[in-house]
Design an enzyme around this catalytic site. Structure first.
Site, mmCIF file in Angstrom:
data_model
loop_
_atom_site.group_PDB
_atom_site.id
_atom_site.type_symbol
_atom_site.label_atom_id
_atom_site.label_comp_id
_atom_site.label_asym_id
_atom_site.label_seq_id
_atom_site.Cartn_x
_atom_site.Cartn_y
_atom_site.Cartn_z
ATOM 1 N N LYS A 144 0.849 -1.198 0.000
ATOM 2 C CA LYS A 144 0.000 0.000 0.000
ATOM 3 C C LYS A 144 0.883 1.246 0.000
ATOM 4 C CE LYS A 144 -3.534 2.392 2.599
ATOM 5 N NZ LYS A 144 -4.358 2.460 3.806
ATOM 6 N N GLU B 80 10.948 -4.419 3.935
ATOM 7 C CA GLU B 80 11.032 -5.838 3.567
ATOM 8 C C GLU B 80 10.638 -6.011 2.100
ATOM 9 O OE1 GLU B 80 9.500 -4.630 6.252
ATOM 10 O OE2 GLU B 80 9.588 -6.009 7.960
ATOM 11 N N GLY C 106 -4.634 -1.825 4.900
ATOM 12 C CA GLY C 106 -3.855 -2.955 4.383
ATOM 13 C C GLY C 106 -4.464 -4.302 4.759
ATOM 14 N N ARG C 107 -4.892 -4.449 6.020
ATOM 15 C CA ARG C 107 -5.418 -5.751 6.462
ATOM 16 C C ARG C 107 -6.831 -6.017 5.960
ATOM 17 N NH1 ARG C 107 -4.234 -2.207 10.337
ATOM 18 N NH2 ARG C 107 -5.881 -1.320 11.632
ATOM 19 N N GLU D 61 -4.091 -6.138 14.977
ATOM 20 C CA GLU D 61 -3.625 -4.841 14.475
ATOM 21 C C GLU D 61 -4.785 -3.838 14.492
ATOM 22 O OE1 GLU D 61 -2.043 -3.888 10.321
ATOM 23 O OE2 GLU D 61 -0.172 -4.152 11.420
ATOM 24 N N HIS E 132 -3.983 -32.155 18.960
ATOM 25 C CA HIS E 132 -2.794 -32.905 19.402
ATOM 26 C C HIS E 132 -1.674 -31.961 19.786
ATOM 27 C CE1 HIS E 132 -4.724 -36.605 18.067
ATOM 28 N NE2 HIS E 132 -5.231 -35.846 17.097
ATOM 29 N N LYS F 49 10.040 0.274 13.941
ATOM 30 C CA LYS F 49 10.611 0.541 12.607
ATOM 31 C C LYS F 49 11.609 1.684 12.688
ATOM 32 C CE LYS F 49 6.433 -0.638 9.960
ATOM 33 N NZ LYS F 49 5.386 -0.131 9.083
HETATM 34 O O1 F6P Z 1 3.799 -2.449 9.695
HETATM 35 C C1 F6P Z 1 2.472 -2.802 9.624
HETATM 36 C C2 F6P Z 1 1.919 -2.580 8.242
HETATM 37 O O2 F6P Z 1 1.820 -1.236 7.954
HETATM 38 C C3 F6P Z 1 0.566 -3.269 8.085
HETATM 39 O O3 F6P Z 1 -0.466 -2.489 8.536
HETATM 40 C C4 F6P Z 1 0.535 -3.540 6.624
HETATM 41 O O4 F6P Z 1 -0.399 -4.528 6.290
HETATM 42 C C5 F6P Z 1 1.964 -3.958 6.376
HETATM 43 O O5 F6P Z 1 2.724 -3.173 7.254
HETATM 44 C C6 F6P Z 1 2.448 -3.793 4.965
HETATM 45 O O6 F6P Z 1 2.314 -2.454 4.552
HETATM 46 P P1 F6P Z 1 2.399 -2.067 3.024
HETATM 47 O O7 F6P Z 1 1.285 -2.724 2.302
HETATM 48 O O8 F6P Z 1 2.317 -0.563 2.999
HETATM 49 O O9 F6P Z 1 3.737 -2.559 2.506
#
Ligand code: F6P
Length: 494
Positions: free
Chosen positions: A169, A175, A230-231, A316, A346, A458
């Site tokens: 987003k 990452e 995002g979620r 979240e 289990h 972060k």
């Molecule tokens: O760090 C949390 C977060 O912002 C989440 O809310 C989100 O789903 C995820 O990182 C990834 O964010 P993006 O889609 O901006 O890479």
């Protein structure tokens, strides 16, 4: 737990059955819960949510993920402007992309958190649907900055017939951008020309400018918008892998199931409203027991990834100590966990039965077997009998002379029953839980659409990364690195 189930424990929406009989909530307590829900202004909140009001007050944004699955295309106004033309345009582009990918062997979907869990879950779940036509591409999900996942994927993928979808987003998530650069380097190292690379790279984002700067061609960028959390985003082009692997029609079925659940959520009276009833059942357990955890146990291997998706959605969204008014809240999200049954029996079910904590559980079952193997019917019967038996054992417990053999019982659970697992009911299931999450947020007076708590770590990681890069084992504590962390950096660097 009353020996007889409370009045009318069975509720249905979109052919999904919710049975609350083992919640131990009697008719009078339900009346009290519904009265509390009415008083909290939940109905007005639901109206505001679908009307595009800025319910995400801290970020001054709407939360209109429901528009992404509004297959009726009826206007959805955001600050006076209909968002549906832009949503429909993305549908048209996804549909056309599905017909363009010929000879693609591998898709690498790069994203993390909300840009990963939903499509990862859907691809895994739909791969188990008997008879669903798949294009058979290898779908790789790359999220972790740890290079283990990257190495495994790049060992398997064929560079000349790979497509890469970078999903973020913000398009600033470290990452994701670092993994994307690593994959582009791998394409280069494997003699892909710059033309081939440009042709292979796609982005799904709300930050078009950053995707362009990264080098993605405009035609390969699929937008979504700041009014989609995002979620809550699997319904946007974030769900592209579903359409690419199973066809646009299957993606539409997924949206249709969710849309049907939205229609129920926004129109059913609170007393018949599945997401609201589920939210109130959890609230009741919080108010009457000291609830710290909640478990979701799908008795379907295809849904093993569901609890992971739900963890982000719930924790979240609602893992917050202060409410919309900035004041401490009484209740917020419990710890959410789970995995598929009967495997989970289990593992940690011992604690459900005899641990010191009461943990409400949602048992999720699917009426139809999830394979067409000759053994499917017999195995499925055993799967279902285990699911029903666990819920009964937890509710009633068992007395014994030996305290070690006593099951205290009164452990609350819901049973959710899907008629079958396909794209439609998967969509309905995810939307049911999304709506439950936002209903809980409204009842707890929490803004379910921001996540300020993820930022601090972060920010702190940056100077630590620089200190690690320096290689020095004489780092001293300073403004942003304390003594403990400085010592840890020094062991790592020495
Ligand atoms: O760090 C949390 C977060 O912002 C989440 O809310 C989100 O789903 C995820 O990182 C990834 O964010 P993006 O889609 O901006 O890479």
């Amino acid at each position: 737990m009353p020996s007889k189930p409370s009045a009318n424990p069975i509720h249905t929406a979109v052919d999904v059955i919710l049975d609350t009989a083992y919640q131990g909530i009697d008719a009078q307590a339900w009346d009290g819960l519904f009265a509390q829900a009415h008083k909290s202004g939940l109905e007005q909140f639901i109206t505001d949510l679908f009307a595009g009001k800025h319910v995400n007050a801290s970020e001054n944004r709407a939360a209109l993920h429901s528009a992404l699955r509004n297959l009726s295309k009826s206007p959805v106004l955001l600050d006076g402007e209909d968002v549906m033309p832009a949503v429909s345009d993305v549908w048209r582009r996804i549909d056309s992309l599905c017909n363009q990918w010929v000879g693609v062997t591998d898709v690498i979907h790069i994203g993390i958190g909300g840009s990963d869990f939903g499509p990862r879950l859907a691809i895994e779940a739909l791969s188990h649907v008997p008879g669903l036509q798949s294009r058979g591409m290898r779908m790789h999900f790359l999220s972790n900055i740890d290079t283990a996942e990257l190495a495994r994927i790049l060992q398997r993928a064929q560079p000349n017939s790979t497509r890469v979808i970078i999903v973020s987003k913000s398009f600033t998530t470290l990452e994701t951008t670092m993994n994307a650069k690593a994959v582009v380097n791998w394409l280069k190292d494997n003699d892909c020309t710059s033309g081939q690379i440009a042709h292979s790279l796609f982005a799904v984002t709300a930050n078009i400018a950053a995707a362009k700067t990264f080098g993605i061609e405009e035609d390969n960028i699929y937008p979504f918008w700041d009014w989609v959390g995002g979620r809550y985003s699997v319904w946007s082009a974030v769900g592209l892998p579903i359409a690419l692997q199973y066809g646009f029609k299957t993606f539409q079925d997924f949206l249709a199931g969710a849309h049907a659940m939205d229609l129920h959520f926004r129109s059913a009276p609170l007393e018949e409203n599945l997401p609201v009833i589920m939210a109130l059942a959890l609230l009741y357990q919080q108010q009457t027991h000291d609830i710290k955890s909640f478990a979701a146990i799908p008795y379907a291997d295809a849904l093993d990834g569901f609890p992971k998706w739900l963890q982000q959605l719930d924790m979240e969204s609602n893992g917050k100590r202060v409410g919309r008014d900035g004041k401490p809240v009484k209740f917020s999200s419990p710890v959410v966990f789970g995995s598929s049954g009967s495997n989970a029996q289990h593992s940690y079910f011992q604690l459900f039965h005899q641990g010191t904590e009461t943990i409400p559980i949602d048992f999720i079952a699917v009426r139809k077997p999830m394979s067409d193997r000759p053994e499917a019917v017999a195995h499925h019967r055993i799967l279902m009998s285990n699911c029903l038996a666990q819920a009964q054992a937890l509710a009633h417990g068992k007395d014994a002379k030996n305290p070690n053999e006593v099951y205290p019982g009164k452990r609350p659970s819901n049973l959710l029953l899907l008629p079958e697992l396909n794209a439609f009911y998967l969509g309905a299931l995810l939307a049911l839980y999304e709506n439950r999450t936002v209903a809980l947020g409204a009842l707890w007076n929490i803004n379910s659409f921001d996540q300020p708590g993820v930022e601090l770590g972060k920010v702190l990681a940056k100077p630590i990364e620089q200190a690690l890069a320096s290689g020095s084992d004489a780092i001293e504590a300073g403004d942003s690195i304390d003594d403990v962390t400085a010592a840890r950096i020094n062991y790592l660097n020495s």
